[in-house]
Write a protein that holds these residues in place. Structure first.
Motif, short mmCIF file in Angstrom:
data_model
loop_
_atom_site.label_atom_id
_atom_site.label_comp_id
_atom_site.label_asym_id
_atom_site.label_seq_id
_atom_site.Cartn_x
_atom_site.Cartn_y
_atom_site.Cartn_z
N UNK A 65 0.82 -1.22 0.00
CA UNK A 65 0.00 0.00 0.00
C UNK A 65 0.85 1.27 0.00
N UNK A 66 1.82 1.35 0.88
CA UNK A 66 2.61 2.58 1.01
C UNK A 66 3.38 2.89 -0.27
N UNK A 67 4.04 1.89 -0.84
CA UNK A 67 4.80 2.11 -2.06
C UNK A 67 3.92 2.52 -3.22
N UNK A 68 2.75 1.87 -3.35
CA UNK A 68 1.84 2.19 -4.45
C UNK A 68 1.31 3.61 -4.34
N UNK A 69 0.96 4.02 -3.13
CA UNK A 69 0.41 5.37 -2.96
C UNK A 69 1.48 6.44 -3.16
N UNK A 70 2.70 6.15 -2.74
CA UNK A 70 3.77 7.11 -2.98
C UNK A 70 4.04 7.23 -4.47
N UNK A 71 4.05 6.11 -5.18
CA UNK A 71 4.26 6.15 -6.64
C UNK A 71 3.15 6.94 -7.32
N UNK A 72 1.89 6.73 -6.89
CA UNK A 72 0.78 7.51 -7.46
C UNK A 72 1.01 9.01 -7.24
N UNK A 73 1.46 9.36 -6.03
CA UNK A 73 1.67 10.77 -5.70
C UNK A 73 2.78 11.38 -6.55
N UNK A 74 3.91 10.67 -6.67
CA UNK A 74 5.06 11.21 -7.41
C UNK A 74 4.84 11.23 -8.91
N UNK A 75 3.90 10.42 -9.40
CA UNK A 75 3.61 10.37 -10.83
C UNK A 75 2.47 11.30 -11.21
N UNK A 76 1.74 11.82 -10.22
CA UNK A 76 0.53 12.59 -10.48
C UNK A 76 0.79 13.80 -11.39
N UNK A 77 1.75 14.64 -11.02
CA UNK A 77 2.01 15.84 -11.81
C UNK A 77 2.66 15.54 -13.16
N UNK A 78 3.69 14.67 -13.24
CA UNK A 78 4.25 14.34 -14.55
C UNK A 78 3.21 13.79 -15.51
N UNK A 79 2.30 12.96 -15.00
CA UNK A 79 1.25 12.39 -15.85
C UNK A 79 0.40 13.49 -16.46
N UNK A 80 0.04 14.48 -15.66
CA UNK A 80 -0.83 15.55 -16.17
C UNK A 80 -0.06 16.52 -17.07
N UNK A 81 1.24 16.63 -16.87
CA UNK A 81 2.03 17.42 -17.82
C UNK A 81 2.08 16.73 -19.18
N UNK A 82 2.18 15.41 -19.18
CA UNK A 82 2.11 14.67 -20.44
C UNK A 82 0.73 14.88 -21.08
N UNK A 83 -0.30 14.84 -20.26
CA UNK A 83 -1.67 15.03 -20.76
C UNK A 83 -1.82 16.34 -21.52
N UNK A 84 -1.22 17.41 -21.00
CA UNK A 84 -1.44 18.71 -21.64
C UNK A 84 -0.39 19.04 -22.70
N UNK A 85 0.75 18.33 -22.70
CA UNK A 85 1.80 18.67 -23.67
C UNK A 85 1.83 17.75 -24.89
N UNK A 86 1.41 16.51 -24.73
CA UNK A 86 1.49 15.59 -25.87
C UNK A 86 0.68 16.08 -27.07
#
Length: 324
Positions: A206-227
């Motif tokens: 649980x802890x590792x998955x939630x941390x990964x979700x948190x650290x990927x949240x902003x990069x994912x949305x930057x890809x969403x708006x820049x691709x």
């Protein structure tokens, strides 16, 4: 960063070079066995043990990166060219553009030999591949190329750029590009090894998955708006981003659905549907439903869009640094 990204694309991960993710995986495996021996099947101790594994791995990986960064500072005992080369190699190890591309292309090259293609696909996806036909293999290839481009390339690249920005802002003694990239890579490795919702991993990961979700949240949305900006006419940007957001939001993952959805929209490749994981069937939202099924050409287009977006991020970062 630009040199490291170029090295990753040109040579990938040299077999002669020890890879930090391998070391992270061994540490996770050892700590997991230690925690499970003490916790058994009790949820609370497993959650606490998972949090401890996450803390040890992420802090240890980031700290190791920080120590290696000291090698390029003026007081480094190493000759500057050697120190710089070591840093570039370490940064390249946090990026997976070449390895992802090669792995996906290996699946495509194996077709139409289904057993060979399934075998190669099994190395890069978590789903059951034993009964997949050619259309399913192509869809799985498209989906992993899209999702893993964020996890394996754009998210670590984002944290590298943040670290470089901190250095440029005068925080030269703090964590830099390698420290942040390796800390992210640790969280990503934790998620890939422990982030499953079955057995003890429901609590241990649980802890590792939630941390990964948190650290990927902003990069994912930057890809969403820049691709869309590098793949479509700019007038299509608003509708493409809205459509990708609407399609990807129902996915239970806060990032994977959006990652796949924006690539599906920009490459005009339909994704999503039923996937089998062990004995369980999971229905994912259909992404870009107006598009046709995934083809080899569509998967190639997805991979090329990743390269184009990576180049655009690096050019933008270089331009920003010159303006400072």
């Amino acid at each position: 960063m630009i040199v490291a990204a170029g090295l990753d694309l040109l040579v990938g991960d040299p077999r002669w070079s020890p890879h930090p993710v391998v070391a992270m995986g061994r540490v996770i495996t050892g700590l997991r066995h230690w925690v499970e021996r003490g916790a058994g099947d009790r949820p609370l101790p497993l959650r606490a043990g998972g949090a401890l594994i996450t803390l040890v791995l992420v802090v240890g990986s980031g700290g190791t990166g920080w120590l290696l960064e000291r090698l390029i500072l003026p007081q480094s005992p190493l000759p500057h060219p050697l120190a710089a080369m070591l840093l570039v190699l370490a940064l390249a190890s946090a990026l997976a553009a070449r390895s992802l591309r090669d792995s996906v292309l290996a699946v495509l090259h194996a077709l139409p030999d289904l057993p060979s293609a399934r075998d190669r696909l099994s190395w890069i996806v978590g789903r059951d591949v034993s009964q997949l036909d050619q259309d399913d293999i192509l869809r799985a290839s498209a989906e992993t190329a899209s999702e893993n481009s964020v996890d394996g390339l754009f998210a670590p690249l984002f944290w590298m750029l943040i670290g470089a920005g901190l250095w440029q802002a005068g925080f030269s003694q703090g964590p830099g590009p390698l420290a942040l990239a390796w800390a992210f890579k640790a969280s990503s490795t934790l998620d890939s090894m422990l982030g499953y919702k079955h057995g003890r991993l429901r609590w241990l990961g649980t802890a590792g998955a939630r941390l990964d979700d948190l650290l990927t949240w902003l990069p994912c949305r930057l890809v969403l708006i820049t691709l869309p900006l590098v793949s479509l006419p700019w007038t299509q940007w608003p509708t493409t981003v809205r459509a990708a957001t609407a399609d990807g939001r129902p996915d239970p993952s806060p990032n994977a659905g959006l990652s796949e959805s924006i690539f599906a929209q920009c490459a005009d490749v339909q994704m999503g549907g039923l996937n089998r994981y062990g004995n369980t069937w999971i229905s994912k939202p259909v992404l870009s439903p107006q598009s046709g099924k995934a083809t080899a050409e569509g998967v190639h287009k997805l991979l090329n869009l990743s390269l184009k977006l990576e180049a655009s991020w690096l050019v933008a970062a270089a331009g920003w640094s010159l303006l400072q």
